[in-house]
Design an enzyme around this catalytic site. Structure first.
Site, PDB file in Angstrom:
ATOM      1  N   GLY A 135       0.843  -1.222   0.108  1.00  0.00           N
ATOM      2  CA  GLY A 135       0.043  -0.077  -0.012  1.00  0.00           C
ATOM      3  C   GLY A 135       0.904   1.224   0.078  1.00  0.00           C
ATOM      4  O   GLY A 135       0.641   2.376   0.628  1.00  0.00           O
ATOM      5  N   GLN A 194      -1.661   7.779   1.252  1.00  0.00           N
ATOM      6  CA  GLN A 194      -0.963   8.787   1.981  1.00  0.00           C
ATOM      7  C   GLN A 194      -0.022   8.354   3.012  1.00  0.00           C
ATOM      8  O   GLN A 194       1.050   9.096   3.128  1.00  0.00           O
ATOM      9  CB  GLN A 194      -2.308   9.464   2.729  1.00  0.00           C
ATOM     10  CG  GLN A 194      -2.006  10.728   3.453  1.00  0.00           C
ATOM     11  CD  GLN A 194      -2.885  11.219   4.465  1.00  0.00           C
ATOM     12  OE1 GLN A 194      -3.715  10.398   4.872  1.00  0.00           O
ATOM     13  NE2 GLN A 194      -2.704  12.464   4.910  1.00  0.00           N
ATOM     14  N   LEU A 195      -0.184   7.518   3.649  1.00  0.00           N
ATOM     15  CA  LEU A 195       0.974   7.051   4.659  1.00  0.00           C
ATOM     16  C   LEU A 195       1.879   6.280   4.033  1.00  0.00           C
ATOM     17  O   LEU A 195       2.998   6.462   4.512  1.00  0.00           O
ATOM     18  CB  LEU A 195       0.158   6.246   5.731  1.00  0.00           C
ATOM     19  CG  LEU A 195       0.784   5.764   6.886  1.00  0.00           C
ATOM     20  CD1 LEU A 195       1.669   6.812   7.635  1.00  0.00           C
ATOM     21  CD2 LEU A 195       0.062   5.050   8.035  1.00  0.00           C
ATOM     22  N   ASP A 229       1.928  -2.100  -4.363  1.00  0.00           N
ATOM     23  CA  ASP A 229       0.706  -1.487  -4.388  1.00  0.00           C
ATOM     24  C   ASP A 229       0.249  -2.116  -5.612  1.00  0.00           C
ATOM     25  O   ASP A 229       0.816  -2.387  -6.503  1.00  0.00           O
ATOM     26  CB  ASP A 229       0.714   0.001  -4.357  1.00  0.00           C
ATOM     27  CG  ASP A 229      -0.488   0.827  -3.925  1.00  0.00           C
ATOM     28  OD1 ASP A 229      -1.630   0.457  -4.426  1.00  0.00           O
ATOM     29  OD2 ASP A 229      -0.318   1.242  -2.913  1.00  0.00           O
ATOM     30  N   ILE A 230      -1.236  -1.846  -5.704  1.00  0.00           N
ATOM     31  CA  ILE A 230      -1.692  -2.181  -6.709  1.00  0.00           C
ATOM     32  C   ILE A 230      -1.783  -0.970  -7.791  1.00  0.00           C
ATOM     33  O   ILE A 230      -1.863  -1.268  -9.093  1.00  0.00           O
ATOM     34  CB  ILE A 230      -3.271  -2.355  -6.656  1.00  0.00           C
ATOM     35  CG1 ILE A 230      -4.285  -3.354  -7.694  1.00  0.00           C
ATOM     36  CG2 ILE A 230      -4.236  -1.039  -6.442  1.00  0.00           C
ATOM     37  CD1 ILE A 230      -5.381  -4.044  -7.191  1.00  0.00           C
ATOM     38  N   ARG A 231      -1.429   0.090  -7.619  1.00  0.00           N
ATOM     39  CA  ARG A 231      -1.060   1.396  -8.404  1.00  0.00           C
ATOM     40  C   ARG A 231       0.399   1.673  -8.218  1.00  0.00           C
ATOM     41  O   ARG A 231       0.918   1.504  -7.303  1.00  0.00           O
ATOM     42  CB  ARG A 231      -1.982   2.309  -8.480  1.00  0.00           C
ATOM     43  CG  ARG A 231      -2.112   2.906  -6.938  1.00  0.00           C
ATOM     44  CD  ARG A 231      -3.392   3.569  -6.819  1.00  0.00           C
ATOM     45  NE  ARG A 231      -3.442   3.694  -5.221  1.00  0.00           N
ATOM     46  CZ  ARG A 231      -3.621   5.164  -4.671  1.00  0.00           C
ATOM     47  NH1 ARG A 231      -3.332   6.049  -5.387  1.00  0.00           N
ATOM     48  NH2 ARG A 231      -3.644   5.126  -3.404  1.00  0.00           N
ATOM     49  N   TYR A 254     -15.751   0.686   7.270  1.00  0.00           N
ATOM     50  CA  TYR A 254     -14.214   0.823   7.734  1.00  0.00           C
ATOM     51  C   TYR A 254     -13.941   0.791   9.118  1.00  0.00           C
ATOM     52  O   TYR A 254     -13.034  -0.073   9.512  1.00  0.00           O
ATOM     53  CB  TYR A 254     -13.994   2.199   7.159  1.00  0.00           C
ATOM     54  CG  TYR A 254     -12.391   2.780   7.465  1.00  0.00           C
ATOM     55  CD1 TYR A 254     -11.401   2.111   6.990  1.00  0.00           C
ATOM     56  CD2 TYR A 254     -12.284   3.834   8.405  1.00  0.00           C
ATOM     57  CE1 TYR A 254     -10.107   2.576   7.170  1.00  0.00           C
ATOM     58  CE2 TYR A 254     -10.961   4.352   8.773  1.00  0.00           C
ATOM     59  CZ  TYR A 254      -9.879   3.707   8.196  1.00  0.00           C
ATOM     60  OH  TYR A 254      -8.751   4.032   8.578  1.00  0.00           O
ATOM     61  N   LYS A 288     -11.861  -2.453  10.982  1.00  0.00           N
ATOM     62  CA  LYS A 288     -10.687  -2.171  11.779  1.00  0.00           C
ATOM     63  C   LYS A 288     -10.872  -2.828  13.137  1.00  0.00           C
ATOM     64  O   LYS A 288      -9.781  -3.491  13.816  1.00  0.00           O
ATOM     65  CB  LYS A 288     -10.606  -0.335  11.954  1.00  0.00           C
ATOM     66  CG  LYS A 288      -9.990   0.045  10.589  1.00  0.00           C
ATOM     67  CD  LYS A 288      -8.559  -0.164  10.334  1.00  0.00           C
ATOM     68  CE  LYS A 288      -8.235   0.340   8.835  1.00  0.00           C
ATOM     69  NZ  LYS A 288      -7.099  -0.173   8.535  1.00  0.00           N
TER      70      LYS A 288
HETATM   71  C1  AKB Z   1     -10.525   8.479   7.736  1.00  0.00           C
HETATM   72  O1  AKB Z   1     -11.107   9.667   7.838  1.00  0.00           O
HETATM   73  O2  AKB Z   1     -11.296   7.451   7.196  1.00  0.00           O
HETATM   74  C2  AKB Z   1      -9.306   7.926   8.190  1.00  0.00           C
HETATM   75  C3  AKB Z   1      -9.231   7.587   9.451  1.00  0.00           C
HETATM   76  C4  AKB Z   1      -9.500   8.564  10.713  1.00  0.00           C
HETATM   77  O3  AKB Z   1      -8.865   6.599   9.682  1.00  0.00           O
HETATM   78  N1  AKB Z   1      -8.354   9.170   7.905  1.00  0.00           N
END
Ligand code: AKB
Length: 319
Positions: free
Chosen positions: A8, A12-13, A34-36, A142, A146
């Site tokens: 990845g 950004q990170l 990465d995939i790109r 998301y 997590k």
């Molecule tokens: C998002 O906004 O989805 C991320 C996060 C806070 O995990 N930057």
């Protein structure tokens, strides 16, 4: 040479971590995938492998051949995009993690880093100084991925001795790479607009406070966590990591100290609901006690750094 892989690396990170790892260990010690293709030329000085992190066979081949000391597995779909493509977000975020954890279980990787997020918290969690062990209540796909991922990391550690380490990142603000698909992205976009002399329309309410961190602090913290001795890592789900908490109105104010004519207008969209479900600040006492975490950069200094760096880029692009 102990080799490192970043999966990845175009995100950004990813870009920022690769640059820091290259500076610390040398370009040759770091492989990137990465995939790109990452847009950053300096990232591409390291060996690049095209890799779909959801492809179990491909991930296992790369990790079995590479025998990496450390793998930073960052590939993920973030909160806002994840709500548009929930099943795809779950598949990417979960399958890719399991692929890496399985490879570590086989003994092909010594240490795994995997990012979690403040998105594991939700409406029923406390809002301020949220404790490490506070109730997790994710409302986005998301956040759910997590939360599940945190428990998978702990499961692989306890059952198979996998040395997986993780941080619950707040919103990250840096000038070397762009975020994509997150709810905290406004905090980067606002500086770009200001540096370009443009007004900014913010997709969150002016008074929506969220936990945030300057990118260099996040990268330093990540490397410190990965370099800590295994016995020091008491939290095998994921560490809260705090630095600052601010609202769009407060960033606008901070920018106006430098650029008095900068204008911000707020038009909250679907991301406002996500932001409202998240805490304003977290208690990072466990990270401080276990491996010495300490943030260095707060809002006024971050604004100076961001405007300076982005102003130079804008100037170079115009001339
Ligand atoms: C998002 O906004 O989805 C991320 C996060 C806070 O995990 N930057």
């Amino acid at each position: 040479m102990a080799k490192i892989l970043v999966i990845g690396a175009a995100g950004q990170l990813g870009i920022e971590l690769v640059l820091a790892l290259q500076a610390k260990h040398g370009v040759e010690a770091v492989d990137v995938s990465d995939i790109r293709v990452p847009s950053n030329e300096r990232v591409m000085r390291s060996r690049f492998m095209h890799l779909d992190a959801t492809d179990e066979g491909a991930v296992h081949k790369v990790l079995e051949e590479g025998r990496y000391h450390a793998v930073y597995h960052l590939a993920a779909m973030l909160s806002a995009t994840g709500e548009k493509k929930p099943i795809a977000a779950w598949d990417l975020n979960m399958q890719s993690l399991l692929n890496v954890l399985e490879a570590a279980k086989e003994g092909w990787v010594d240490r795994v880093f995997w990012p979690s997020s403040i998105a594991v918290f939700g409406p029923e969690s406390p809002k301020k100084s949220v404790a490490q062990e506070a109730l997790l209540d994710p409302t986005t796909v998301y956040g759910i991925s997590k939360q599940a991922g945190e428990y998978w990391c702990r499961y692989y550690h306890e059952k198979y001795g996998v040395d997986a380490r993780s941080i619950r990142y707040p919103g990250l603000v840096g000038h070397r790479s762009a975020p994509g698909g997150g709810t905290t992205d406004y905090a980067v976009e606002i500086y770009h607009a200001a540096a370009e002399g443009m007004p900014y329309t913010c997709f969150l309410r002016a008074d929506q406070a969220l936990p945030m961190m300057y990118m260099d602090d996040a990268v330093r913290g990540t490397l410190e966590l990965m370099e800590a001795p295994s016995e020091a890592i008491q939290v095998r789900t994921s560490y809260n990591l705090g630095a600052m908490s601010f609202t769009p109105g407060e960033v606008a104010n901070s920018i106006q100290q430098h650029l008095p004519n900068f204008q911000v207008h707020c038009e909250p969209d679907h991301r406002q609901i996500i932001a409202e479900s998240w805490p304003e600040s977290v208690d990072d006492g466990a990270a401080r006690a276990d491996w010495g975490w300490e943030p260095k950069v707060l809002l006024p200094e971050m604004t100076t750094i961001m405007l300076d760096a982005l102003g130079k880029k804008t100037h170079a692009a115009v001339h």
